[in-house]
Enzyme design. Structure first.
Site, PDB file in Angstrom:
ATOM      1  N   THR A  72       0.847  -1.196   0.000  1.00 16.28           N
ATOM      2  CA  THR A  72       0.000   0.000   0.000  1.00 16.28           C
ATOM      3  C   THR A  72       0.883   1.248   0.000  1.00 16.28           C
ATOM      4  O   THR A  72       0.675   2.169  -0.799  1.00 16.28           O
ATOM      5  CB  THR A  72      -0.939  -0.006   1.234  1.00 16.28           C
ATOM      6  OG1 THR A  72      -1.827  -1.121   1.097  1.00 16.28           O
ATOM      7  CG2 THR A  72      -1.740   1.278   1.331  1.00 16.28           C
ATOM      8  N   ASN A 140      -5.789  -9.463  -8.039  1.00 16.08           N
ATOM      9  CA  ASN A 140      -5.950 -10.153  -6.758  1.00 16.08           C
ATOM     10  C   ASN A 140      -7.261 -10.924  -6.638  1.00 16.08           C
ATOM     11  O   ASN A 140      -7.350 -11.883  -5.900  1.00 16.08           O
ATOM     12  CB  ASN A 140      -5.828  -9.164  -5.602  1.00 16.08           C
ATOM     13  CG  ASN A 140      -6.584  -7.877  -5.824  1.00 16.08           C
ATOM     14  OD1 ASN A 140      -6.386  -7.199  -6.842  1.00 16.08           O
ATOM     15  ND2 ASN A 140      -7.458  -7.520  -4.908  1.00 16.08           N
ATOM     16  N   GLN A 168       0.555  -9.779  -6.452  1.00 16.60           N
ATOM     17  CA  GLN A 168      -0.042 -11.114  -6.617  1.00 16.60           C
ATOM     18  C   GLN A 168       0.685 -11.935  -7.682  1.00 16.60           C
ATOM     19  O   GLN A 168       0.295 -13.068  -7.957  1.00 16.60           O
ATOM     20  CB  GLN A 168      -1.533 -10.983  -6.988  1.00 16.60           C
ATOM     21  CG  GLN A 168      -2.377 -10.250  -5.960  1.00 16.60           C
ATOM     22  CD  GLN A 168      -2.612 -11.055  -4.681  1.00 16.60           C
ATOM     23  OE1 GLN A 168      -2.320 -12.250  -4.610  1.00 16.60           O
ATOM     24  NE2 GLN A 168      -3.139 -10.391  -3.664  1.00 16.60           N
ATOM     25  N   SER A 188       4.692  -7.072  -1.677  1.00 13.54           N
ATOM     26  CA  SER A 188       4.229  -7.157  -0.293  1.00 13.54           C
ATOM     27  C   SER A 188       4.734  -8.465   0.302  1.00 13.54           C
ATOM     28  O   SER A 188       4.504  -9.537  -0.267  1.00 13.54           O
ATOM     29  CB  SER A 188       2.698  -7.127  -0.269  1.00 13.54           C
ATOM     30  OG  SER A 188       2.228  -7.373   1.026  1.00 13.54           O
ATOM     31  N   HIS A 190       3.785 -10.144   2.975  1.00 14.46           N
ATOM     32  CA  HIS A 190       2.843 -11.119   3.539  1.00 14.46           C
ATOM     33  C   HIS A 190       2.068 -11.902   2.490  1.00 14.46           C
ATOM     34  O   HIS A 190       1.387 -12.871   2.810  1.00 14.46           O
ATOM     35  CB  HIS A 190       1.915 -10.470   4.581  1.00 14.46           C
ATOM     36  CG  HIS A 190       0.856  -9.572   4.056  1.00 14.46           C
ATOM     37  ND1 HIS A 190      -0.462  -9.943   4.007  1.00 14.46           N
ATOM     38  CD2 HIS A 190       0.905  -8.304   3.590  1.00 14.46           C
ATOM     39  CE1 HIS A 190      -1.187  -8.931   3.526  1.00 14.46           C
ATOM     40  NE2 HIS A 190      -0.375  -7.929   3.270  1.00 14.46           N
ATOM     41  N   THR A 226      13.420   4.386  10.508  1.00 19.92           N
ATOM     42  CA  THR A 226      14.267   3.224  10.802  1.00 19.92           C
ATOM     43  C   THR A 226      13.648   1.961  10.213  1.00 19.92           C
ATOM     44  O   THR A 226      12.464   1.703  10.403  1.00 19.92           O
ATOM     45  CB  THR A 226      14.422   3.072  12.337  1.00 19.92           C
ATOM     46  OG1 THR A 226      14.954   4.299  12.835  1.00 19.92           O
ATOM     47  CG2 THR A 226      15.334   1.914  12.701  1.00 19.92           C
ATOM     48  N   CYS A 312      -9.383  -7.814   1.275  1.00 20.81           N
ATOM     49  CA  CYS A 312      -8.153  -7.803   2.072  1.00 20.81           C
ATOM     50  C   CYS A 312      -8.059  -6.562   2.944  1.00 20.81           C
ATOM     51  O   CYS A 312      -7.047  -6.308   3.558  1.00 20.81           O
ATOM     52  CB  CYS A 312      -6.917  -7.973   1.207  1.00 20.81           C
ATOM     53  SG  CYS A 312      -6.859  -6.898  -0.187  1.00 20.81           S
TER      54      CYS A 312
HETATM   55  N1  PLP Z   1      -1.834  -4.673  -4.267  1.00 18.06           N
HETATM   56  C1  PLP Z   1      -2.515  -5.819  -4.398  1.00 18.06           C
HETATM   57  C2  PLP Z   1      -2.790  -6.367  -5.764  1.00 18.06           C
HETATM   58  C3  PLP Z   1      -2.977  -6.483  -3.265  1.00 18.06           C
HETATM   59  O1  PLP Z   1      -3.650  -7.629  -3.402  1.00 18.06           O
HETATM   60  C4  PLP Z   1      -2.720  -5.932  -1.987  1.00 18.06           C
HETATM   61  C5  PLP Z   1      -3.241  -6.558  -0.750  1.00 18.06           C
HETATM   62  O2  PLP Z   1      -4.206  -7.217  -0.740  1.00 18.06           O
HETATM   63  C6  PLP Z   1      -1.987  -4.747  -1.907  1.00 18.06           C
HETATM   64  C7  PLP Z   1      -1.564  -4.133  -3.073  1.00 18.06           C
HETATM   65  C8  PLP Z   1      -1.663  -4.099  -0.584  1.00 18.06           C
HETATM   66  O3  PLP Z   1      -0.605  -4.774   0.048  1.00 18.06           O
HETATM   67  P1  PLP Z   1      -0.238  -4.525   1.603  1.00 18.06           P
HETATM   68  O4  PLP Z   1      -1.168  -5.394   2.386  1.00 18.06           O
HETATM   69  O5  PLP Z   1       1.199  -4.981   1.713  1.00 18.06           O
HETATM   70  O6  PLP Z   1      -0.386  -3.088   1.883  1.00 18.06           O
END
Ligand code: PLP
Length: 379
Positions: A72, A140, A168, A188, A190, A226, A312
């Site tokens: 994000t 996604n 993704q 990302s 996670h 940091t 998400c």
């Molecule tokens: N971009 C896509 C295509 C995503 O699926 C997501 C999260 O679902 C993000 C960006 C955002 O990632 P983060 O959770 O690391 O902010």
């Protein structure tokens, strides 16, 4: 009671053992990586090794990798740096792109879920030059793969830079930032089996870049604050595994089996974007006439974790803009859930899910009933 089965990898993957181990090790190094003493230098070594690992995943130079708090932030940093120039974004981008540049012109996608390259070319050829184009590598919600090489070639032809949200796509398709000639990409941790709260903006063209977060000189003055050393170490461990691209071959037969089982057991099931180029882990399934949130709850009660729409963020469910942009019929879009597989998924999970889908459909699909043959439930 049976352990619930996680089928929501596109929202976030469970932490991989290698990432956990790397984080635990890094947590012992508690000092500020900007400090010049030996303690600081030990932390710095972890970050610079991680930078090389993340760079390998995208075939980018390590110096292009800027660690962030996640995708994000990376998407915001990439998009906001372009203002006030003209920005074009695909209509199916993640909210972290769409909300970062609300003034951007949205580019249509075809019913397949693939960006309309002819429309992009028309817009780029128009009277007003575009400064930046943002098109994600993989969606996604549907798992549809976008033709990034063709988008990059078009952007280059018309003098626009291209930002690619590769969240993704990483670990699911080969990615080569230098070969594609993109200006930037976001990742990302996670989504790869690393921890939440870590990600990267990979900035290959920094000519017009202005940092989003200002302060100290960290990340070569491109992102102040940091660094989160342990999270970055976990990110790197997950990136090393993702770079091997082993999961697609393991997951493709499982996803295909899942889709053929649910359509055989419940013929009303619609597989969205079934014929489109897709990553191996994602199935977007709909039961027309049933609301997606009802499906998600019913499946959760059956022990299967999936999500509806772009779920998400806050747990709220609203009609999917992605499916709308593809022109999916409202009744089908309203009943669409995303099932996404990953490193813990096995055949038993797939068979168990198909049986749960059949039980849920028997209860929820109007005028449905009967006793279909059932597969053995997940062990
Ligand atoms: N971009 C896509 C295509 C995503 O699926 C997501 C999260 O679902 C993000 C960006 C955002 O990632 P983060 O959770 O690391 O902010």
């Amino acid at each position: 009671m049976q352990e619930p089965t996680y089928l929501d990898y596109n929202a976030g993957a469970p932490l991989k053992p290698a990432a956990r181990a790397a984080m635990v090790e890094a947590l012992a190094v508690t000092c500020n990586p900007s400090s010049v003493h030996a303690f600081g230098r030990a932390a710095r070594r972890i970050i610079e090794a991680a930078r090389r690992d993340v760079a390998v995943l995208l075939n980018a130079p390590p110096s292009a990798v800027i660690f962030t708090s996640g995708a994000t932030e990376a998407n915001n940093a990439a998009l906001k740096a372009a203002a006030p120039g003209r920005v074009l974004v695909s209509a199916i981008e993640h909210l972290s792109i769409l909300a970062a540049v609300p003034q951007a012109q949205r580019l249509p996608v075809l019913p397949s879920g693939v960006i309309d390259l002819a429309a992009l070319e028309d817009v780029l050829a128009g009277p007003e030059p575009a400064e930046l184009v943002a098109v994600m590598a993989v969606n996604n919600e549907t798992g549809v793969i976008q033709p990034i090489a063709a988008v990059a070639a078009l952007a280059r032809r018309f003098g626009a830079r291209l930002h690619v949200d590769a969240v993704q796509a990483a670990g699911r398709i080969p990615l080569d930032a230098q070969h594609l000639g993109v200006a930037s990409m976001s990742l990302s941790a996670h989504k790869l089996g690393g921890p939440q709260g870590a990600g990267a903006l990979v900035l290959l063209d920094d000519a017009r870049f202005r940092p989003l977060i200002k302060g100290g000189g960290q990340e070569r003055s491109r992102r102040a604050g940091t660094e989160n050393v342990a999270a970055i170490a976990g990110f790197a461990a997950a990136a090393r595994e993702a770079a091997r691209l082993e999961e697609p071959a393991l997951l493709a037969p499982l996803r295909d089996r899942l889709e053929s089982l649910v359509t055989a057991l419940v013929p009303e099931t619609v597989v969205i974007a079934a014929a489109s180029p897709r990553v191996a882990n994602t199935a977007c399934l709909s039961l027309p006439g049933v609301r997606a949130e009802t499906l998600v709850i019913a499946l959760d009660l059956e022990g299967y974790a999936v999500s509806a729409g772009a779920a998400c963020s806050s747990g709220k469910v609203k009609a999917s803009d992605v499916l709308q942009a593809m022109g999916v019929a409202p009744q089908v879009a309203a009943g669409a859930v995303r099932v996404s597989l990953g490193w813990t998924t096995d055949g038993a999970a797939v068979d168990g899910f198909a049986n749960a889908w059949e039980r849920v459909a028997a209860r929820l699909v109007p005028h449905r009933g009967g006793d279909d043959a059932r597969l053995p439930t997940a062990g």
